[in-house]
Motif scaffolding. Structure first.
Motif, mmCIF file in Angstrom:
data_model
loop_
_atom_site.group_PDB
_atom_site.id
_atom_site.type_symbol
_atom_site.label_atom_id
_atom_site.label_comp_id
_atom_site.label_asym_id
_atom_site.label_seq_id
_atom_site.Cartn_x
_atom_site.Cartn_y
_atom_site.Cartn_z
ATOM 1 N N ASP A 39 0.812 -1.220 0.000
ATOM 2 C CA ASP A 39 0.000 0.000 0.000
ATOM 3 C C ASP A 39 0.847 1.273 0.000
ATOM 4 O O ASP A 39 0.364 2.337 0.369
ATOM 5 N N GLY A 40 2.102 1.168 -0.430
ATOM 6 C CA GLY A 40 2.948 2.357 -0.416
ATOM 7 C C GLY A 40 4.181 2.230 -1.282
ATOM 8 O O GLY A 40 4.332 1.273 -2.037
ATOM 9 N N ILE A 41 5.059 3.206 -1.131
ATOM 10 C CA ILE A 41 6.301 3.283 -1.886
ATOM 11 C C ILE A 41 7.451 3.402 -0.891
ATOM 12 O O ILE A 41 7.366 4.158 0.078
ATOM 13 N N CYS A 42 8.535 2.678 -1.151
ATOM 14 C CA CYS A 42 9.714 2.740 -0.298
ATOM 15 C C CYS A 42 10.898 3.279 -1.085
ATOM 16 O O CYS A 42 10.994 3.067 -2.299
ATOM 17 N N SER A 43 11.785 3.965 -0.384
ATOM 18 C CA SER A 43 13.006 4.462 -1.013
ATOM 19 C C SER A 43 14.146 4.368 -0.007
ATOM 20 O O SER A 43 13.920 4.312 1.199
ATOM 21 N N PHE A 44 15.364 4.332 -0.530
ATOM 22 C CA PHE A 44 16.558 4.266 0.295
ATOM 23 C C PHE A 44 17.591 5.186 -0.330
ATOM 24 O O PHE A 44 17.850 5.112 -1.523
ATOM 25 N N LYS A 45 18.146 6.064 0.480
ATOM 26 C CA LYS A 45 19.068 7.075 -0.036
ATOM 27 C C LYS A 45 20.287 7.172 0.869
ATOM 28 O O LYS A 45 20.169 7.069 2.089
ATOM 29 N N THR A 46 21.452 7.363 0.257
ATOM 30 C CA THR A 46 22.665 7.641 1.022
ATOM 31 C C THR A 46 23.139 9.042 0.656
ATOM 32 O O THR A 46 23.109 9.425 -0.509
ATOM 33 N N THR A 47 23.560 9.804 1.668
ATOM 34 C CA THR A 47 24.060 11.151 1.447
ATOM 35 C C THR A 47 25.357 11.326 2.225
ATOM 36 O O THR A 47 25.398 11.096 3.431
ATOM 37 N N SER A 48 26.400 11.722 1.523
ATOM 38 C CA SER A 48 27.713 11.904 2.144
ATOM 39 C C SER A 48 27.817 13.243 2.853
ATOM 40 O O SER A 48 27.078 14.182 2.556
ATOM 41 N N ASN A 49 28.750 13.299 3.794
ATOM 42 C CA ASN A 49 29.115 14.537 4.494
ATOM 43 C C ASN A 49 27.943 15.189 5.215
ATOM 44 O O ASN A 49 27.685 16.387 5.056
ATOM 45 N N LYS A 50 27.235 14.401 6.014
ATOM 46 C CA LYS A 50 26.089 14.900 6.785
ATOM 47 C C LYS A 50 26.172 14.425 8.220
ATOM 48 O O LYS A 50 26.881 13.482 8.558
ATOM 49 N N SER A 51 25.422 15.091 9.082
ATOM 50 C CA SER A 51 25.237 14.641 10.463
ATOM 51 C C SER A 51 23.754 14.767 10.785
ATOM 52 O O SER A 51 23.052 15.608 10.224
ATOM 53 N N PHE A 52 23.281 13.915 11.683
ATOM 54 C CA PHE A 52 21.860 13.838 12.018
ATOM 55 C C PHE A 52 21.687 13.958 13.522
ATOM 56 O O PHE A 52 22.441 13.362 14.292
ATOM 57 N N LYS A 53 20.681 14.703 13.915
ATOM 58 C CA LYS A 53 20.395 14.880 15.335
ATOM 59 C C LYS A 53 18.895 15.109 15.498
ATOM 60 O O LYS A 53 18.263 15.749 14.662
ATOM 61 N N ILE A 54 18.319 14.597 16.585
ATOM 62 C CA ILE A 54 16.917 14.861 16.915
ATOM 63 C C ILE A 54 16.879 15.996 17.922
ATOM 64 O O ILE A 54 17.538 15.939 18.960
ATOM 65 N N LEU A 55 16.098 17.027 17.605
ATOM 66 C CA LEU A 55 15.944 18.185 18.487
ATOM 67 C C LEU A 55 14.493 18.293 18.947
ATOM 68 O O LEU A 55 13.600 17.660 18.377
ATOM 69 N N LYS A 56 14.253 19.116 19.977
ATOM 70 C CA LYS A 56 12.899 19.372 20.470
ATOM 71 C C LYS A 56 12.612 20.861 20.391
ATOM 72 O O LYS A 56 13.473 21.681 20.681
ATOM 73 N N ASP A 57 11.365 21.184 20.037
ATOM 74 C CA ASP A 57 10.967 22.592 19.998
ATOM 75 C C ASP A 57 10.336 23.002 21.336
ATOM 76 O O ASP A 57 10.306 22.215 22.289
ATOM 77 N N PHE A 59 7.385 23.215 22.189
ATOM 78 C CA PHE A 59 6.191 22.443 22.529
ATOM 79 C C PHE A 59 6.537 20.984 22.842
ATOM 80 O O PHE A 59 5.662 20.140 22.925
ATOM 81 N N ASN A 60 7.833 20.700 22.970
ATOM 82 C CA ASN A 60 8.356 19.361 23.259
ATOM 83 C C ASN A 60 8.148 18.379 22.095
ATOM 84 O O ASN A 60 8.159 17.173 22.285
ATOM 85 N N SER A 61 7.910 18.916 20.898
ATOM 86 C CA SER A 61 7.799 18.083 19.703
ATOM 87 C C SER A 61 9.187 17.884 19.114
ATOM 88 O O SER A 61 10.023 18.783 19.141
ATOM 89 N N THR A 62 9.425 16.704 18.584
ATOM 90 C CA THR A 62 10.738 16.376 18.033
ATOM 91 C C THR A 62 10.791 16.666 16.539
ATOM 92 O O THR A 62 9.786 16.565 15.839
ATOM 93 N N TYR A 63 11.983 17.020 16.071
ATOM 94 C CA TYR A 63 12.205 17.266 14.648
ATOM 95 C C TYR A 63 13.674 16.982 14.335
ATOM 96 O O TYR A 63 14.521 17.006 15.218
ATOM 97 N N PRO A 64 13.972 16.689 13.052
ATOM 98 C CA PRO A 64 15.358 16.344 12.704
ATOM 99 C C PRO A 64 16.190 17.570 12.391
ATOM 100 O O PRO A 64 15.684 18.584 11.911
ATOM 101 N N SER A 65 17.464 17.454 12.665
ATOM 102 C CA SER A 65 18.439 18.454 12.238
ATOM 103 C C SER A 65 19.474 17.712 11.397
ATOM 104 O O SER A 65 20.198 16.858 11.914
ATOM 105 N N ILE A 66 19.489 17.989 10.110
ATOM 106 C CA ILE A 66 20.461 17.395 9.201
ATOM 107 C C ILE A 66 21.365 18.513 8.730
ATOM 108 O O ILE A 66 20.910 19.459 8.104
ATOM 109 N N LYS A 67 22.637 18.389 9.076
ATOM 110 C CA LYS A 67 23.606 19.441 8.758
ATOM 111 C C LYS A 67 24.808 18.843 8.060
ATOM 112 O O LYS A 67 25.003 17.631 8.055
ATOM 113 N N ASP A 68 25.639 19.718 7.510
ATOM 114 C CA ASP A 68 26.899 19.267 6.933
ATOM 115 C C ASP A 68 27.749 18.659 8.035
ATOM 116 O O ASP A 68 27.753 19.139 9.172
#
Length: 176
Positions: A39-57, A59-68
């Motif tokens: 019932d859906g579509i899947c994808s897979f991606k690789t990206t070089s030279n990045k960092s990932f972090k989960i942050l909170k706003d 309202f205590n909601s979480t969101y991603p931070s993707i940076k160089d």
């Protein structure tokens, strides 16, 4: 009519070719190995030279931070087909894995999954059950096939919210 019937299979065969996307040389889309829900579509991606972090706003909601950064970011996404004539029927699950290409782990279990910043996202109109979460329960195995090709096998559970995707099996390439 006969002419149309002869051209139709040829046209369908041509339209089934993979779509090429504009990408810079540091990004790569790999062939999907994981069984995607019908019932859906899947994808897979690789990206070089990045960092990932989960942050909170605020309202205590979480969101991603993707940076160089210095690492490789793997992103798996499942997007359920939208229900026609139903507002807010969108549903997406994402899995993020940040890898240090100089030190790719072979096998990580449970709490050690955070050594690669393994994260799960559930994005939908589901009050109180949407956001980004660290994965601390499961097993990640990355097997080196050759100098550039790796096989990723992940089985995981996100205890905070319901999930559709629990297993990912992908083969990906790292361009050094």
């Amino acid at each position: 009519m006969k002419y149309l019937l002869l051209i139709l299979p040829f046209t369908i065969a041509l339209s089934c070719n993979s779509v090429k996307k504009n990408m810079n040389s540091k990004d790569s889309i790999t062939k999907i190995v994981t069984t995607c829900p019908e019932d859906g579509i899947c994808s897979f991606k690789t990206t070089s030279n990045k960092s990932f972090k989960i942050l909170k706003d605020e309202f205590n909601s979480t969101y991603p931070s993707i940076k160089d950064g210095d690492n490789l970011l793997l992103e798996f996404q499942y997007e359920r087909n939208k229900i026609p004539n139903v507002a807010d029927s969108g549903y997406i699950e994402q899995v993020f894995i940040e890898l240090n290409t100089n030190d790719i782990p072979e096998n990580l279990v449970d709490e050690n999954l955070q050594n690669v910043k393994l994260s799960f996202a559930r994005l939908c109109f589901c009050r109180g059950q949407t956001g980004y979460y660290k994965i601390t329960e499961g097993n990640l195995n990355i097997e080196k096939i050759n100098d550039k090709i790796f096989n990723l096998n992940l089985e995981f559970t996100c205890n905070e919210v319901p999930q559709v995707i629990t297993k990912i099996n992908e083969t990906f390439t790292i361009e050094y």
